[in-house]
Write a protein that holds these residues in place. Structure first.
Motif, PDB file in Angstrom:
ATOM      1  N   SER A   1       0.829  -1.198   0.000  1.00  0.00           N
ATOM      2  CA  SER A   1       0.000   0.000   0.000  1.00  0.00           C
ATOM      3  C   SER A   1       0.868   1.255   0.000  1.00  0.00           C
ATOM      4  N   ARG A   2       0.284   2.348  -0.438  1.00  0.00           N
ATOM      5  CA  ARG A   2       0.989   3.635  -0.483  1.00  0.00           C
ATOM      6  C   ARG A   2       1.457   4.029   0.916  1.00  0.00           C
TER       7      ARG A   2
ATOM      8  N   THR B   1       7.604   2.614  -7.430  1.00  0.00           N
ATOM      9  CA  THR B   1       6.479   2.280  -6.556  1.00  0.00           C
ATOM     10  C   THR B   1       5.552   1.309  -7.278  1.00  0.00           C
ATOM     11  N   SER B   2       4.708   0.634  -6.532  1.00  0.00           N
ATOM     12  CA  SER B   2       3.833  -0.400  -7.098  1.00  0.00           C
ATOM     13  C   SER B   2       2.805   0.154  -8.080  1.00  0.00           C
ATOM     14  N   ASP B   3       2.530   1.441  -8.020  1.00  0.00           N
ATOM     15  CA  ASP B   3       1.546   2.033  -8.930  1.00  0.00           C
ATOM     16  C   ASP B   3       2.154   2.471 -10.263  1.00  0.00           C
ATOM     17  N   GLY B   4       3.433   2.122 -10.469  1.00  0.00           N
ATOM     18  CA  GLY B   4       4.090   2.490 -11.727  1.00  0.00           C
ATOM     19  C   GLY B   4       4.829   3.812 -11.657  1.00  0.00           C
ATOM     20  N   GLY B   5       4.679   4.520 -10.565  1.00  0.00           N
ATOM     21  CA  GLY B   5       5.383   5.792 -10.375  1.00  0.00           C
ATOM     22  C   GLY B   5       6.712   5.569  -9.692  1.00  0.00           C
TER      23      GLY B   5
END
Length: 194
Positions: free
Chosen positions: A2-3, A149-153
């Motif tokens: 998670s973020r 990061t896991s969100d592609g950022g």
């Protein structure tokens, strides 16, 4: 992940890097003045104009390396500096804080201008090419790296230390991210008195 967990990990890593840096700079037998830190800073300011640290000759200044998407260390440090300047009052007016981005890909002059407007104090936001930023970071012995990061950022891992430079542009001390406000005030007062 998670973020929130990623943000916590980034903060823990930044605090750890700051602690290691602080311990390194204050190792027995040398102290901060024994380590060569600093050099000319020639970047672009938040107004898109060339900046040269030589323009600060005769004035003390502080240097912090960070990025505008930083979740904790960067906004906290800039807020602490503004609070410290307010507390010290008129003598602190001659102190300039340089916020050098370690994420020039996202932190354009316009982004920096908007970001530093959220904090009081006499702060100048600085960016440049990745090569220019890398050179300044090297001169100040700053660690930084891009972390996917896991969100592609991505986020940035970085040293979270405020470097205090005297009126000659020479390194005098550091304020670690984890230091108490009273230490900020004490160290800045000492720098201004030199």
């Amino acid at each position: 992940m998670s973020r929130r967990i990623i943000s916590i990990l980034v903060v823990v890593m930044a605090v750890s890097a700051a602690a290691v840096g602080y311990l390194y700079l204050n190792q027995s037998g040398g102290g901060p003045a024994a380590v060569a830190i600093g050099g000319p800073i020639r970047l672009t300011d938040q107004d898109g104009k060339p900046f040269d640290s030589a323009s600060l000759a005769g004035k003390p200044f502080a240097v912090f390396f960070g990025f505008t998407h930083c979740p904790d260390a960067c906004p906290t440090t800039l807020s602490e500096m503004a609070r410290t300047e307010d507390e010290i009052g008129a003598p602190a007016k001659e102190l300039t804080t340089l916020f050098v981005t370690i994420d020039p890909e996202r932190d354009t002059p316009a982004v920096l201008k908007d970001y530093i407007s959220n904090f009081g104090g006499n702060t100048i936001g600085l960016s440049g090419t990745p090569e220019q930023v890398a050179q300044v970071a090297k001169d100040y012995r700053v660690f930084y790296k891009k972390v996917p990061t896991s969100d592609g950022g991505y986020t940035m891992d970085h040293t979270a230390v405020l470097y205090l430079m005297d009126r000659k542009g020479e390194f005098r001390d550091v304020v670690a991210y984890s230091e108490e406000h009273e230490r900020y005030v004490e160290k800045i007062k000492k720098l201004l008195a030199e």
